[in-house]
Design an enzyme around this catalytic site. Structure first.
Site, short mmCIF file in Angstrom:
data_model
loop_
_atom_site.label_atom_id
_atom_site.label_comp_id
_atom_site.label_asym_id
_atom_site.label_seq_id
_atom_site.Cartn_x
_atom_site.Cartn_y
_atom_site.Cartn_z
N ALA A 84 -29.37 4.34 32.46
CA ALA A 84 -30.70 4.70 32.94
C ALA A 84 -31.78 3.80 32.39
CB ALA A 84 -31.02 6.15 32.56
N CYS A 85 -31.39 2.75 31.67
CA CYS A 85 -32.35 2.03 30.84
C CYS A 85 -32.30 0.54 31.13
CB CYS A 85 -32.00 2.29 29.39
SG CYS A 85 -32.71 1.17 28.24
#
Length: 275
Positions: free
Chosen positions: A116-117
């Protein structure tokens, strides 16, 4: 090549009737990928296995570490194995071409990258803002509004892993006429962008003038920054934009379109490129 999907057992509950049904389910695989330049670890990200070489090249380009795919001589999966002795294909070793070297130091991070990063874990806000080499604002491309509105459906038609799992993002690079040059899927939206940029860069030099990056997710800062680093003048997102994405798009001269759900979309910067 690792598995893109896997089968697990799941129990579906119906709260109204109290029924519980057990059945197998297909889900997207998420595994770590470590990228090394020579023997030195560069980064580790959580990704969906597949197109790992595209991911490695795309990451090196969008981080400004390399300027062209031909600065890479070879890529190979290292022979790492799991506890059962089976190969995992979770380490890619990049060998630079003779005379090539990284153009900047790798971004300092305080943690490994998750799916998610994209830029989280960076040591400071200033470190997050990697400057593009390309004058994206000067790109004179004109894109028909009908092409923009149709891009999410065109992308959706080329998402086989999402069809099976519902659990991955997609990114595509299209011409100004709406032709998708490549599409890639991944559990991480930033990985999907790196994969598609890496895929196109293996056959075309940067900057990617007169192109559009279309993403199935929201328009976040790291998506816009990767577009800028590749010289892409327009980003079309299905989801919402973030404040920093709008700020960066405005600063870089990127046309940022979000909430793209035919026949409507919203434009947050450089609407003059749309006709």
């Amino acid at each position: 090549m690792g598995r893109v999907t896997t089968r697990v057992r799941r129990t579906r509950w119906d709260v109204g009737s109290g029924a519980q049904v057990e059945r197998p389910d297909t889900i997207a695989v998420e595994e770590p990928l470590e990228v090394r330049v020579g023997p030195d670890p560069l980064t580790t990200t959580m990704r969906t296995p597949g197109d790992d070489f595209d991911l490695a090249i795309g990451h090196l380009l969008t981080e400004g570490l390399l300027h062209a795919a031909d600065e890479v001589s070879t890529l190979m999966h290292c022979t790492d194995v799991d506890e059962d002795g089976s190969p995992t294909f979770n380490v890619v070793e990049v060998t630079l071409a003779p005379g090539a070297a990284l153009h900047r130091a790798p971004r300092e991070r305080t943690e490994s990258m998750t799916s998610a990063c994209g830029v989280c874990g960076s040591a400071s806000v200033d470190e997050v803002r990697t400057r593009s080499r390309f004058a994206v604002a000067d790109d004179g491309v004109v894109i028909d509004a009908g092409v923009v509105a149709a891009l999410p459906d065109a992308l959706r038609a080329r998402q086989p892993v999402f069809d099976r799992t519902g659990g991955v993002h997609a990114a595509g690079l299209a011409t100004a006429d709406g032709e998708l040059l490549a599409v890639r899927e991944d559990v991480g939206r930033h990985n999907a962008v790196d994969k598609v940029i890496g895929a196109v860069a293996r056959g075309r030099e940067l900057p990617f003038t007169a192109t559009v990056l279309v993403v199935s997710a929201r328009a976040s800062f790291e998506i816009v920054q990767k577009a800028a680093m590749a010289g892409v003048p327009a980003v079309v997102a299905v989801g919402a934009p973030s404040s920093l994405a709008v700020e960066l798009a405005t600063e870089a001269g990127i046309t940022l379109v979000a909430f793209t759900r035919p026949p409507r979309f919203s434009v947050y910067s450089r609407p003059d490129r749309l006709s």
